[in-house]
Design an enzyme around this catalytic site. Structure first.
Site, PDB file in Angstrom:
ATOM      1  N   ASP A  37      12.221  52.023 -26.911  1.00 34.99           N
ATOM      2  CA  ASP A  37      12.331  50.574 -26.855  1.00 34.99           C
ATOM      3  C   ASP A  37      11.608  49.971 -28.048  1.00 34.99           C
ATOM      4  OD1 ASP A  37      13.808  50.395 -24.523  1.00 34.99           O
ATOM      5  OD2 ASP A  37      12.280  49.318 -23.383  1.00 34.99           O
TER       6      ASP A  37
ATOM      7  N   TYR B  47       5.111  45.983 -18.988  1.00 34.15           N
ATOM      8  CA  TYR B  47       6.560  46.088 -18.925  1.00 34.15           C
ATOM      9  C   TYR B  47       6.974  47.322 -18.114  1.00 34.15           C
ATOM     10  CZ  TYR B  47      11.332  46.933 -20.613  1.00 34.15           C
ATOM     11  OH  TYR B  47      12.682  47.186 -20.686  1.00 34.15           O
TER      12      TYR B  47
ATOM     13  N   ASP C  60      20.387  46.322 -24.264  1.00 30.12           N
ATOM     14  CA  ASP C  60      20.068  47.582 -23.601  1.00 30.12           C
ATOM     15  C   ASP C  60      21.327  48.189 -23.002  1.00 30.12           C
ATOM     16  OD1 ASP C  60      19.047  49.678 -22.098  1.00 30.12           O
ATOM     17  OD2 ASP C  60      17.578  48.467 -21.039  1.00 30.12           O
TER      18      ASP C  60
END
Length: 128
Positions: free
Chosen positions: A101, A14, A38
């Site tokens: 995250d 990612y 996000d």
């Protein structure tokens, strides 16, 4: 269910594809009905088309964004949380923001949901 090592590899991939500006590689990491929130508290983007539009919007603000890990991913079951910094160009200024995250990983090893914890107010000039 993805193993801990597979989930950590997903996190690494990612950050790699995002930093390289590889939109196709980024989209391939998500389940077909995956979601992106996000930062947390903003609109949830659901499905590949919406996630692609999210990518385009982010890259429209800053075409170069480097994600740099700042700690070890923590895996619990099919979820992972990991700290990083996003270093980007906003106009002529190089800026950085700290992010955590969180992924919920689908049984096939793709991202079912991604939630990014950060605040624009925490963005600061990058001096590294």
């Amino acid at each position: 269910m993805a193993t801990k090592d597979e989930i950590i590899a997903l996190v690494d991939r990612y950050m790699e594809v995002f930093s390289e500006g590889d939109k196709g590689g980024y989209l391939a990491l998500f389940a077909d009905d995956g979601t992106v929130e996000d930062p947390v508290g903003t609109e949830v983007h659901r499905g590949r088309e919406a996630i692609a539009a999210f990518w385009d919007g982010v890259r429209g603000l800053s075409p170069v964004i480097e994600l740099v890990p700042t700690g070890t991913p923590r895996v619990a079951g099919h979820e992972v949380a990991f700290p990083m910094q996003a270093i980007s160009m906003i106009g002529d200024d190089r800026v950085v923001v700290d992010i955590i995250d969180v992924f919920d990983v689908a049984p096939d090893g793709r991202i079912a949901s991604m939630r990014a914890f950060w605040d624009m107010a925490d963005m600061r000039p990058y001096d590294g």
